[in-house]
Design an enzyme around this catalytic site. Structure first.
Site, PDB file in Angstrom:
ATOM      1  N   CYS A   1       0.881  -1.239  -0.020  1.00  0.00           N
ATOM      2  CA  CYS A   1       0.106   0.104   0.007  1.00  0.00           C
ATOM      3  C   CYS A   1       0.948   1.154   0.010  1.00  0.00           C
ATOM      4  O   CYS A   1       1.949   1.251   0.822  1.00  0.00           O
ATOM      5  CB  CYS A   1      -0.970  -0.129   1.189  1.00  0.00           C
ATOM      6  SG  CYS A   1      -1.975   1.395   1.236  1.00  0.00           S
TER       7      CYS A   1
ATOM      8  N   GLU B   1      -8.876  -1.234  -2.107  1.00  0.00           N
ATOM      9  CA  GLU B   1      -9.255   0.140  -2.354  1.00  0.00           C
ATOM     10  C   GLU B   1     -10.501   0.503  -1.412  1.00  0.00           C
ATOM     11  O   GLU B   1     -10.222   1.637  -0.955  1.00  0.00           O
ATOM     12  CB  GLU B   1      -9.364   0.482  -3.778  1.00  0.00           C
ATOM     13  CG  GLU B   1      -7.921   0.252  -4.653  1.00  0.00           C
ATOM     14  CD  GLU B   1      -6.765   1.082  -4.015  1.00  0.00           C
ATOM     15  OE1 GLU B   1      -6.825   1.827  -3.301  1.00  0.00           O
ATOM     16  OE2 GLU B   1      -5.560   0.381  -4.103  1.00  0.00           O
TER      17      GLU B   1
HETATM   18 NI    NI Z   1      -3.667   1.018  -0.030  1.00  0.00          NI
END
Ligand code: NI
Length: 169
Positions: A92, A135
């Site tokens: 991420c 997401e």
């Molecule tokens: Ni992320």
């Protein structure tokens, strides 16, 4: 990670086709592509709106991932279509330099809109389904480390995957 804006629940977008929404998407696309991300959610640039983008095409950060078409997804709704969970490695851009093994549903339907308000309705599986779940989690204030079942499967990318080479994180 650690910024409280990543822990908020995002608000739905109420007006489409606006200059502000188009500019937000442009900022998000620039950020994602510059950092070789597979996706990005608005809270990651400090905006608490339900907007996510994703795209996977020969991504050096995810060399084994299948292709995912470039998508702008606003006000998403997910319907999980499998009871089966599969563990897979995730990273991420808000948790730079790290990877973790995360269980995700293998198949799902997602619905929502693009920035112009046109509907999107797709049923997907594999890495595409994983990216969407990652997401959309951002819109609920959830970061992937919160979903790791065994924290022994969380670590530095360059240690876990020395062969991936230098990554821009
Ligand atoms: Ni992320």
């Amino acid at each position: 990670m650690g910024d409280p804006r990543l822990l908020r629940v995002s608000r739905p977008v109420e007006r489409f086709s606006t200059p502000a929404l188009r500019e937000l998407v442009r900022d998000m696309v620039d950020t994602m592509r510059r950092l070789n991300g597979a996706g990005l959610a608005a809270p990651q640039i400090g905006v608490d709106l339900q907007v996510v983008i994703f795209e996977v095409a020969n991504n050096p950060r995810y060399p084994d991932a299948g292709k995912v078409p470039f998508t702008v997804l606003v006000n998403p709704e997910l319907t999980l279509l499998s009871d089966e969970l599969e563990e897979g490695w995730e990273g991420c851009l808000s948790v730079p330099g790290m990877r973790g093994l995360v269980p995700r549903c293998t198949r799902l339907r997602y619905q929502g809109f693009n920035a112009e308000g046109e509907p999107i309705d797709r049923t997907v599986d594999g890495f595409h389904a994983r990216v969407v779940q990652h997401e959309v989690d951002h819109l609920r204030g959830i970061l992937y480390p919160m979903r790791i079942r065994d924290l022994r499967n969380f670590g530095f990318t360059e240690v876990l995957f020395p062969d991936v080479g230098r990554v821009d994180e």
